[in-house]
Design an enzyme around this catalytic site. Structure first.
Site, PDB file in Angstrom:
ATOM      1  N   GLY A   1      23.512  36.510 -11.778  1.00 19.23           N
ATOM      2  CA  GLY A   1      22.325  36.561 -10.941  1.00 19.23           C
ATOM      3  C   GLY A   1      21.407  35.396 -11.237  1.00 19.23           C
TER       4      GLY A   1
ATOM      5  CG  PHE B   1      10.129  30.495 -12.663  1.00 18.24           C
ATOM      6  CD1 PHE B   1       9.783  29.166 -12.496  1.00 18.24           C
ATOM      7  CD2 PHE B   1       9.393  31.462 -12.003  1.00 18.24           C
ATOM      8  CE1 PHE B   1       8.713  28.804 -11.699  1.00 18.24           C
ATOM      9  CE2 PHE B   1       8.320  31.111 -11.199  1.00 18.24           C
ATOM     10  CZ  PHE B   1       7.980  29.776 -11.036  1.00 18.24           C
TER      11      PHE B   1
ATOM     12  CG  ASP C   1       9.964  43.663  -7.204  1.00 24.28           C
ATOM     13  OD1 ASP C   1       9.882  43.843  -5.975  1.00 24.28           O
ATOM     14  OD2 ASP C   1      10.659  42.768  -7.712  1.00 24.28           O
TER      15      ASP C   1
END
Length: 273
Positions: free
Chosen positions: A27, A31, A142
């Site tokens: 993945g 950053f 999130d």
């Protein structure tokens, strides 16, 4: 030896030394890159999140600090575990629990909606993780299908705490828009201060809808139209969705945060269904 087969070693914090063999990328983010790695001695698989410190601006540094701080206090069977943090002058390495069974978004996208039983089991585990987090005042901010992982044995792991934060109590108001717009609560689109727990609860309602129908409740061609749909709570539940699940979704996806089901109410409904 190719780059991804090199051994990351002598990454020292105090007297702790990490020793991991990297086997490939699983993945990537703005950053960071996440790689599959093996501990050289125990052979245990881990997910190695590698961050380039030279690319982190001040905001990214603050988010990273919150992510590490949140994960260091989380120990729950349905939350990805942070094993250790290692540092070099230009790199930071987060050694994370490896799930290995893919994520919920990929499963729903390729296989369609979950069966009623699979949905109950999956949602109950996510709910258990969120209840634990909120009880110790950690807000995820999130929650989405991409951040719900499966282990090889089918256990659920809530992951990616890059937007997480810790509050002193549940009534602390937050003001940063975080997360993915299709999962964002109305108060986020109205650019208001918000309670973190209520935003996580809303996202769970979106997740549950996605799991039982295979589609998202709020869809639009533009961000402006999506914003209007969310603020006005415009969604349609298919009539074939089981009654208890319909009531749960409708109880979560309420425009006013105070009207949404609390986590304990959601648990009670799940256990009685």
């Amino acid at each position: 030896m190719c780059k991804d087969e090199k051994t990351i070693k002598d990454l020292i914090i105090g007297r702790r030394v990490g020793f991991y063999k990297v086997r490939g990328e699983i993945g990537c983010g703005t950053f960071s890159r996440v790689k599959l790695a093996f501990h050289a001695l125990t052979k245990d698989k881990v997910a190695l999140k590698v961050l380039d410190k030279t690319r982190l601006d001040s905001q990214a540094q603050r988010l990273l600090s919150k992510e590490i701080s949140s994960m260091e206090c989380l120990q729950h069977p349905n939350v990805v575990c942070l094993y250790e943090v290692m540092e070099k002058p230009s790199r930071l390495y987060l050694v994370l629990e490896y799930a290995g069974g893919g994520d919920l978004h990929n499963r729903l996208s390729t296989q369609g909606k979950l069966s009623e039983n699979a949905c109950k089991i999956t949602f109950a585990q996510i709910l258990s993780a969120i209840k634990y987090m909120h009880n110790i005042n950690v807000i995820h901010r999130d929650l989405k299908a991409e951040n719900v992982l499966f282990t090889s044995s089918g256990c659920i792991k809530v992951a990616d705490f890059g937007f997480s934060t810790q509050v002193s109590n549940r009534n602390d108001a937050l003001d940063t828009f975080c997360g993915s717009p299709p999962y964002a609560a109305p108060e986020l689109f109205r650019d208001e201060c918000y309670l973190g727990a209520s935003v996580d609860v809303w996202a769970m309602g979106v997740l549950l809808f996605f799991m039982v129908t295979g589609t998202m409740p709020f869809r639009a061609e533009t961000m402006g139209k999506l914003r209007r749909c969310v603020i006005e709570c415009e969604y349609t539940l298919p009539p074939w969705v089981p009654g208890p699940c319909q009531r749960l979704i409708r109880g979560i996806l309420k425009e006013a945060p105070a009207d949404r089901y609390a986590v304990d109410q959601m648990l009670g409904i799940c256990q009685s269904a």
